[in-house]
Write an enzyme that holds these catalytic residues in place. Structure first.
Site, mmCIF file in Angstrom:
data_model
loop_
_atom_site.group_PDB
_atom_site.id
_atom_site.type_symbol
_atom_site.label_atom_id
_atom_site.label_comp_id
_atom_site.label_asym_id
_atom_site.label_seq_id
_atom_site.Cartn_x
_atom_site.Cartn_y
_atom_site.Cartn_z
ATOM 1 N N HIS A 39 4.263 -78.695 -21.146
ATOM 2 C CA HIS A 39 3.403 -79.293 -20.123
ATOM 3 C C HIS A 39 2.035 -79.666 -20.698
ATOM 4 O O HIS A 39 1.297 -78.800 -21.171
ATOM 5 C CB HIS A 39 3.230 -78.282 -18.993
ATOM 6 N N HIS A 81 -5.537 -85.514 -17.435
ATOM 7 C CA HIS A 81 -4.960 -85.077 -16.167
ATOM 8 C C HIS A 81 -5.860 -85.366 -14.970
ATOM 9 O O HIS A 81 -5.425 -85.958 -13.983
ATOM 10 C CB HIS A 81 -4.664 -83.569 -16.205
#
Length: 289
Positions: A39, A81
């Site tokens: 991730h 992100h």
């Protein structure tokens, strides 16, 4: 439920590549175990969404990595992100008068000046926010595979077309690379747009649609990727019962799984993939199970 014969014929007519299979990745662990995806790279061990994070994932032996893509003020695609630069860079120090430090308000050159590693550890001081071009080239160099998330598409009109153009320019939309690429988003409209623009591409919806709505999502998404806490054996079975746009059963990648007990539980539910900040911990749990 989609008719598998019809869907398979449609996929063949489109000339799609052999689509990725979670259990076909030799580095996922034993056959039949969920695929493990790093991730934002191996983000427990290196600053997330940086080249260092995907290098760390490669060193740990993981071929699948996940990232997030946003767009700068001057139209460049960057891997980050948050929609703000504040959490993972020193933007407040470099540009103190530019609050709230949104990605869309900075040029690529300005973002390239920022330190995206010191917040994580002094050992990573000077690490930069990569452009998507830089990121794709490092993924290619590392022989990795990519789960690419389109982040906040409502902020960036046309970002789907732009990402696909860049992927094509970097050679990632040919038959061989399509087996190493999945594009996902929390926006169903964005996933649908990607599927319509590039039907051969594997796509995923982030979230947990109601079981009654799964058939609608199966028209444009090959995977349904919910938060691990929302998953159950029954939900995974309902997803698997439907075929996606390429005539294959829908798959489930759960996020973000970081401990052994949760990894084993999700594997027991039948999840096809586990997205993790600590992929080595998850892999060890699955191999030992």
């Amino acid at each position: 439920m989609h008719a598998r014969v019809v869907a398979t014929a449609a996929a063949a007519a489109l000339g799609t590549a052999t689509l990725f299979s979670p259990t076909s990745d030799a580095r996922a662990g034993e056959v039949g175990k969920p695929l493990v995806i790093a991730h934002r790279g191996a983000s427990a061990y290196a600053p997330e969404n940086t080249l260092a994070a995907i290098d760390k994932a490669a060193k740990l032996g993981f071929s699948w990595v996940e990232n997030d893509v946003q767009r700068t003020k001057d139209g460049r695609l960057v891997v980050l992100h948050d929609d703000s630069l504040r959490r993972t860079t020193n933007v407040e120090k470099v540009f103190p008068d530019r609050a709230p430090w949104k990605v869309k308000d900075f040029t690529a050159a300005e973002i390239a000046r920022l330190d995206a590693g010191s917040w994580f550890s002094p050992a990573y001081a000077g690490v930069r926010v990569p452009t998507l071009e830089q990121y794709m080239r490092r993924v290619e160099h590392n022989h990795e595979k990519l789960l690419l998330e389109i982040k906040n598409p409502e902020l960036y009109p046309g970002i789907e077309q732009q990402i696909l153009k860049l992927l094509g320019n970097e050679g990632w939309l040919d038959r061989r690379h399509l087996e190493r690429l999945i594009v996902q988003s929390f926006s169903a409209a964005s996933v649908r747009t990607v599927h319509e623009l590039k039907p051969a591409l594997t796509t995923a919806f982030l979230g947990k649609p109601p079981v009654t709505q799964l058939q609608r999502y199966a028209r444009f998404a090959d995977l349904v990727n919910p938060s691990y806490g929302s998953v159950s054996t029954g939900y995974v079975a309902s997803v698997h019962d439907l075929d996606g746009p390429h005539g294959r059963p829908l798959r489930v990648f759960a996020w973000t799984v970081n401990d052994a007990a949760t990894a084993r539980k999700l594997a027991g539910y039948g999840a096809d993939g586990l997205i993790s900040n600590k992929p080595d911990v998850v892999r060890a749990a699955l191999v030992a199970d």
